[in-house]
Design a protein around this motif. Structure first.
Motif, PDB file in Angstrom:
ATOM      1  N   VAL A  71       0.827  -1.204   0.000  1.00 57.32           N
ATOM      2  CA  VAL A  71       0.000   0.000   0.000  1.00 57.32           C
ATOM      3  C   VAL A  71       0.861   1.254   0.000  1.00 57.32           C
ATOM      4  CG1 VAL A  71      -1.920  -1.097   1.219  1.00 57.32           C
ATOM      5  CG2 VAL A  71      -0.209   0.150   2.512  1.00 57.32           C
ATOM      6  N   GLU A  72       0.204   2.329  -0.406  1.00 54.74           N
ATOM      7  CA  GLU A  72       0.757   3.667  -0.307  1.00 54.74           C
ATOM      8  C   GLU A  72      -0.323   4.521   0.335  1.00 54.74           C
ATOM      9  OE1 GLU A  72       0.977   6.027  -3.972  1.00 54.74           O
ATOM     10  OE2 GLU A  72       3.053   6.409  -3.411  1.00 54.74           O
ATOM     11  N   GLU A  73       0.034   5.293   1.345  1.00 51.00           N
ATOM     12  CA  GLU A  73      -0.923   6.161   2.025  1.00 51.00           C
ATOM     13  C   GLU A  73      -0.563   7.615   1.745  1.00 51.00           C
ATOM     14  OE1 GLU A  73      -1.648   5.102   6.208  1.00 51.00           O
ATOM     15  OE2 GLU A  73      -0.460   3.322   5.776  1.00 51.00           O
ATOM     16  N   VAL A  74      -1.561   8.407   1.376  1.00 47.09           N
ATOM     17  CA  VAL A  74      -1.340   9.816   1.042  1.00 47.09           C
ATOM     18  C   VAL A  74      -2.408  10.657   1.728  1.00 47.09           C
ATOM     19  CG1 VAL A  74      -1.276  11.496  -0.851  1.00 47.09           C
ATOM     20  CG2 VAL A  74      -0.413   9.187  -1.227  1.00 47.09           C
ATOM     21  N   ILE A  75      -2.004  11.773   2.307  1.00 42.84           N
ATOM     22  CA  ILE A  75      -2.959  12.732   2.845  1.00 42.84           C
ATOM     23  C   ILE A  75      -3.208  13.752   1.744  1.00 42.84           C
ATOM     24  CG2 ILE A  75      -3.409  14.502   4.584  1.00 42.84           C
ATOM     25  CD1 ILE A  75      -3.309  11.706   5.753  1.00 42.84           C
ATOM     26  N   ASP A  76      -4.463  13.863   1.311  1.00 41.66           N
ATOM     27  CA  ASP A  76      -4.874  14.787   0.253  1.00 41.66           C
ATOM     28  C   ASP A  76      -5.817  15.803   0.885  1.00 41.66           C
ATOM     29  OD1 ASP A  76      -5.621  16.042  -2.084  1.00 41.66           O
ATOM     30  OD2 ASP A  76      -6.859  14.391  -2.819  1.00 41.66           O
ATOM     31  N   GLY A  77      -5.270  16.932   1.306  1.00 40.35           N
ATOM     32  CA  GLY A  77      -6.075  17.905   2.050  1.00 40.35           C
ATOM     33  C   GLY A  77      -6.466  17.323   3.393  1.00 40.35           C
ATOM     34  N   LYS A  78      -7.775  17.111   3.607  1.00 36.42           N
ATOM     35  CA  LYS A  78      -8.267  16.506   4.845  1.00 36.42           C
ATOM     36  C   LYS A  78      -8.587  15.033   4.652  1.00 36.42           C
ATOM     37  CE  LYS A  78     -10.329  20.753   6.562  1.00 36.42           C
ATOM     38  NZ  LYS A  78     -11.554  21.403   7.020  1.00 36.42           N
ATOM     39  N   ASN A  79      -8.292  14.490   3.485  1.00 41.82           N
ATOM     40  CA  ASN A  79      -8.647  13.104   3.162  1.00 41.82           C
ATOM     41  C   ASN A  79      -7.430  12.188   3.221  1.00 41.82           C
ATOM     42  OD1 ASN A  79     -11.291  13.967   2.489  1.00 41.82           O
ATOM     43  ND2 ASN A  79     -10.601  14.498   0.440  1.00 41.82           N
ATOM     44  N   LEU A  80      -7.650  10.983   3.723  1.00 45.73           N
ATOM     45  CA  LEU A  80      -6.642   9.926   3.655  1.00 45.73           C
ATOM     46  C   LEU A  80      -6.972   9.080   2.434  1.00 45.73           C
ATOM     47  CD1 LEU A  80      -4.343   8.096   4.698  1.00 45.73           C
ATOM     48  CD2 LEU A  80      -6.053   6.932   6.097  1.00 45.73           C
ATOM     49  N   VAL A  81      -6.010   8.963   1.534  1.00 42.60           N
ATOM     50  CA  VAL A  81      -6.177   8.147   0.334  1.00 42.60           C
ATOM     51  C   VAL A  81      -5.176   7.007   0.409  1.00 42.60           C
ATOM     52  CG1 VAL A  81      -6.077   8.103  -2.184  1.00 42.60           C
ATOM     53  CG2 VAL A  81      -6.862  10.163  -1.018  1.00 42.60           C
ATOM     54  N   VAL A  82      -5.671   5.798   0.205  1.00 44.07           N
ATOM     55  CA  VAL A  82      -4.813   4.607   0.215  1.00 44.07           C
ATOM     56  C   VAL A  82      -4.819   4.018  -1.179  1.00 44.07           C
ATOM     57  CG1 VAL A  82      -4.509   2.305   1.201  1.00 44.07           C
ATOM     58  CG2 VAL A  82      -5.350   4.173   2.645  1.00 44.07           C
ATOM     59  N   ARG A  83      -3.667   3.607  -1.644  1.00 45.91           N
ATOM     60  CA  ARG A  83      -3.563   2.873  -2.903  1.00 45.91           C
ATOM     61  C   ARG A  83      -3.053   1.485  -2.547  1.00 45.91           C
ATOM     62  NH1 ARG A  83      -1.117   7.965  -4.202  1.00 45.91           N
ATOM     63  NH2 ARG A  83      -2.602   9.202  -5.368  1.00 45.91           N
ATOM     64  N   ALA A  84      -3.889   0.486  -2.770  1.00 46.20           N
ATOM     65  CA  ALA A  84      -3.545  -0.895  -2.415  1.00 46.20           C
ATOM     66  C   ALA A  84      -3.414  -1.709  -3.695  1.00 46.20           C
ATOM     67  CB  ALA A  84      -4.621  -1.485  -1.513  1.00 46.20           C
ATOM     68  N   GLU A  85      -2.254  -2.286  -3.906  1.00 47.57           N
ATOM     69  CA  GLU A  85      -1.982  -3.045  -5.114  1.00 47.57           C
ATOM     70  C   GLU A  85      -2.551  -4.462  -4.985  1.00 47.57           C
ATOM     71  OE1 GLU A  85       2.144  -4.335  -5.944  1.00 47.57           O
ATOM     72  OE2 GLU A  85       1.941  -3.007  -7.678  1.00 47.57           O
ATOM     73  N   ILE A  86      -3.607  -4.753  -5.767  1.00 50.35           N
ATOM     74  CA  ILE A  86      -4.251  -6.064  -5.742  1.00 50.35           C
ATOM     75  C   ILE A  86      -4.606  -6.459  -7.179  1.00 50.35           C
ATOM     76  CG2 ILE A  86      -5.935  -7.517  -4.555  1.00 50.35           C
ATOM     77  CD1 ILE A  86      -6.646  -5.144  -2.797  1.00 50.35           C
ATOM     78  N   PRO A  87      -3.624  -6.733  -8.023  1.00 53.57           N
ATOM     79  CA  PRO A  87      -3.951  -7.083  -9.411  1.00 53.57           C
ATOM     80  C   PRO A  87      -4.580  -8.468  -9.522  1.00 53.57           C
ATOM     81  CG  PRO A  87      -1.603  -7.316  -9.030  1.00 53.57           C
ATOM     82  CD  PRO A  87      -2.193  -6.738  -7.777  1.00 53.57           C
ATOM     83  N   GLY A  88      -5.380  -8.648 -10.563  1.00 59.73           N
ATOM     84  CA  GLY A  88      -5.932  -9.966 -10.863  1.00 59.73           C
ATOM     85  C   GLY A  88      -7.100 -10.400 -10.011  1.00 59.73           C
ATOM     86  N   VAL A  89      -7.791  -9.445  -9.379  1.00 57.58           N
ATOM     87  CA  VAL A  89      -8.964  -9.807  -8.579  1.00 57.58           C
ATOM     88  C   VAL A  89     -10.191  -9.119  -9.147  1.00 57.58           C
ATOM     89  CG1 VAL A  89      -7.634 -10.146  -6.459  1.00 57.58           C
ATOM     90  CG2 VAL A  89      -8.708  -7.950  -6.882  1.00 57.58           C
TER      91      VAL A  89
END
Length: 102
Positions: free
Chosen positions: A13-31
Motif C-alpha cells: 500500500v501507499e498512504e497519502v494525505i490529500d487535504g483533509k482526506n486519507l487516500v490509500v492505494r492498495a496493489e491487488i492485481p488480478g482480482v
C-alpha cells in the motif's frame, strides 16, 4: 520445497494525505473487486482482504494443460481519529484499490 503459511500475504500500500482526506492505494492485481475484495473497519483500522483465484486451461490436439494461481491477501491500515464507516469510499482501477476516507 513448498512453503505453507496460515496467514495471508500482505498487500502493498501507499498512504497519502490529500487535504483533509486519507487516500490509500492498495496493489491487488488480478482480482474481481465485486467478488474477491472485502473492506471493513474495526477498532480504528481499515481492513482490506482479497482472494485471487485464476485458472487457465489449454486443450490442444488431445493434450490438456491447466495452470492456476490463487492466494489470500490482507492489510490493516490505521485510520485517523473520527473516521466513520460511512466516510469510506473505494474504487478499483488497473489492479489498484483506492479506498478514500473523508
Amino acid at each position: 520445497m513448498f512453503e505453507s503459511t496460515d496467514t495471508p500475504s500482505p498487500i502493498r500500500v501507499e498512504e497519502v494525505i490529500d487535504g483533509k482526506n486519507l487516500v490509500v492505494r492498495a496493489e491487488i492485481p488480478g482480482v474481481d473487486p465485486d467478488k474477491d475484495v472485502e473492506i471493513t473497519m474495526a477498532d480504528g483500522f481499515l481492513h482490506i482482504h482479497a482472494e485471487r483465484r485464476e485458472k487457465e486451461e489449454h486443450k490442444d490436439n488431445g493434450n490438456f494443460r491447466s495452470e492456476f494461481r490463487y492466494g489470500s491477501f490482507s492489510r490493516n491500515i490505521p485510520l485517523p481519529d473520527g473516521v466513520k464507516e460511512e466516510d469510506i469510499k473505494a474504487s478499483y482501477t488497473n489492479g489498484v484499490l483506492h479506498p478514500r476516507m473523508t
